[in-house]
Each structure stands twice: as structure tokens, then as C-alpha cells.
Design an enzyme around this catalytic site. Sequence first.
Site, short mmCIF file in Angstrom:
data_model
loop_
_atom_site.label_atom_id
_atom_site.label_comp_id
_atom_site.label_asym_id
_atom_site.label_seq_id
_atom_site.Cartn_x
_atom_site.Cartn_y
_atom_site.Cartn_z
N ASN A 270 32.82 -16.77 57.05
CA ASN A 270 33.46 -16.25 55.83
C ASN A 270 34.24 -14.98 56.19
OD1 ASN A 270 33.14 -14.46 53.06
ND2 ASN A 270 33.40 -16.62 52.67
N GLY B 89 30.13 -12.99 52.58
CA GLY B 89 30.81 -12.27 53.64
C GLY B 89 32.00 -11.48 53.15
N ARG C 276 35.18 -12.18 52.93
CA ARG C 276 36.07 -12.86 51.99
C ARG C 276 35.46 -12.89 50.60
NH1 ARG C 276 37.91 -17.66 49.52
NH2 ARG C 276 40.17 -17.88 49.68
N CYS C 277 34.15 -13.13 50.52
CA CYS C 277 33.48 -13.15 49.22
C CYS C 277 33.62 -11.81 48.49
CB CYS C 277 31.99 -13.45 49.40
SG CYS C 277 31.62 -15.11 50.00
N MET C 278 33.68 -10.71 49.24
CA MET C 278 33.69 -9.38 48.62
C MET C 278 35.07 -8.91 48.21
SD MET C 278 30.85 -7.15 50.69
CE MET C 278 31.68 -7.23 52.27
#
Length: 406
Positions: A350, A393, A395-397
Amino acid sequence: MAQSAIEIKSEIGPLKRVLLHRPGGELENLMPEYLERLLFDDIPYLKIAQEEHDAFCGLLRDNGVEVVYLTDLVSESLTDGAVKEQFVLEYIGEAGVRGDKRTAMIADHFLSMSTHNMVSAMMAGLRKAQVHGYGRKNLTDYLEDDYPFVLDPIPNLYFTRDPFAAMGNGVTIHRMHTVTRRRETLFAQYIFAYHPQYKGTPVYYDRAAPASIEGGDILVLSPQVVAIGISQRTQPWAIEQLAKRLLSPQVGFTKVLAFDIPKNRAFMHLDTVFTMVDRDKFTMHPGISSHLRLFVLELEEGAHLSITEEEDSLENILKEHLNLDSVTLLKCGGNSVIDAAREQWNDGSNTFCLAPGRVVAYSRNHVTNRVMEEAGIEVLTIPSSELSRGRGGPRCMTMPLVRGSI
């Protein structure tokens, strides 16, 4: 020429502006017995999580990226007193509070604060002990007497990727799959309705729609192609409705690739299956099947949606639909089953792209990071001992708001 409020035509264009949420009091309202209810496996230590998040923010700014925070954007959207009160009442209603007296008591509690503090407090959740005069008022109170919260915390907010997504010059505001995350999208609704910079942004999907869709399942692979995962949290009907908007001449995408991925938490979203790190390079989940089921959605004359089913390897799918001569897939954990399992648990695949061939990754995923570096990718690392406990990860944040062209 003034920069657009939203401009996302790829996953890898040079990042100009990004939305983050700095973890707050919501993490200190996590309790072991209610973790599953709130979609957490562990309790991050807030002080260190904030230090790690600040390091992430600092890295982005050092690389010329404008960082905006969710709490600030929401606060700046609530300058009108009537809108602010409406927002509070809607939030309380969506949290499941019933009864005029109880609603008024909680609304007064929030409206007595400054707007910024109020928004932070609403994200953190509300303990019964924080509300003066709170007591057993109705049957529900008696039955939930041991439950310590009036309003649940919203701990998943630091994963800003999911509640809404930016693509082209517009956004989708999502209906989240789980009840515990649905209030998150209320913040986005008010930003795009009332924020002086973002109001008037085209909205391609509405949070009141009957089918769920989440931002981790949406990848803008090129100015023509959007990939969306048919996943545990994104339903086919939502993809069809969104495709009709994205493929319209006014928006300009020409193809939506709907990937049918396993419906379990290991493959929670499409961005745990693969992420784009360069024009022809992608990280990938080591457990993904050699053949994927894909549905290609395109708009025919007369605005009819055509759907073509394909089955092929991820490599061949990406080569064909992105018009690439070759594709390099970089396995999380390399070729080691043990390293892959450990680093996939910590979101090794990610990654978050700052520019073609330049990504941010967790430092702890050193095997995957080395695989990327050996493939010519520049990897910028951030600490993650506490952030990674939320199972998401870099990208999620992040929710990119503006990227330059490639």
C-alpha cells in the site's frame, strides 16, 4: 492560471495538494472489548502515532506538497451559525441518538465550543462522563448502562482515502460499508457543500445511495482509465452508477475496470491488491490469483453502459488497458512466504506515489522497499510502529486533491 480545487487524472502525477487527518482523541477512546465494533485490531499509542503522522506530513511538505487537514477544512465549512447547528444535529442523528431532550443536551455540549475544538471533539466521540447531567432517560439507557459512550469515536478517520475520492475535477462521497464508518462521510458532505474553496465541486456519487463504495477500491490509473474493486466493501451497483457518471462526456474517462477481488479482510480494498508506483510498475499482494476476473465498463452511443467480462493475469490486464509494452509487478515481501505475510500485514504493497517512480512507504517493510529500489523506484520511508496498528498504509492515509500531469 489558478489551480483547480480538484484535479486527479492519475495515481502517479506529481503531487501538489493532499488531505490528511492527524490522529486525535478518537484513538484514546478505543477499548479492547469494542475493537471489533470499531474495525481495529489493536490500540495505537496516540503520542507516538501523532509523531509518526507529523513525520509523514513533514516529508510531504519537504517535497513541495501542500498538506491540508480534515479538521481545518470541516471547521472552515461551518462559518455560518445555521449550517453549524444543522451539521451538529445531523451528526447526532446519524450516531443513533434518539429523543429531543437528549439531542438538545448533546448539541449544547458541542455548540458551546469553538468550531475547531467542536469538530475535533465530534471525531473523538463522546463519553457519558463528559456530558453534564447525563443519566438514564429512556429504555435504551437502562439496557446499555455499561456502555461508556454517548457517541462512538471515529478512529478510522486517519485513513482519509476511504470516505470520499477525488477523480478528474470532481469527487465521490461514499456510503461506507460498515455503520461505524458512515459518519465519516458527513464531514466530506459539508466540505463540498459549504467550504469556500471546495463548494461547487462536481459530486459523482452521493453518500445517501443504497450501495456501498469506499475510496481504497478506486484507482485513477490514467486520464482515461479508472480501476474499481468489487470487494468486501464496494458493491457492483455502486460501480455501475459511478461508471455512468465517469464515462460521460462531461467528465471524460473512457473506461472503468471493475476487478472482482476476494471478499475478505486480507483483500479489504483494491489498493491492498496492487498500487501504481511508476508508469509501468506496480506493487502487488503476493497472494493474488494468477488470473483475475475483470469487467470492462464502457459507454456506448445513446449513453448505454456496455460490460465485457475478461479473465487474465494482472500483468496482461494492465498492459492491454493502459497501452503499455511491458509491466513490472513488484511482490510485497519478494519471493519469501514469511516476509510476504509479515509485510502484507503491515501494508507493504500500500504505497503512496509522490511522482512517477517516487513513493512513500513504511520503513518497517524493508524487504518490499528493497524490491522496489532494485526495480529503480525511489522509496521515501516513514516510521510506523503505531500508525500501522490501524491496518492501513501511506496510500490509505492520504486523499490527493491535486496532481500535475505526467
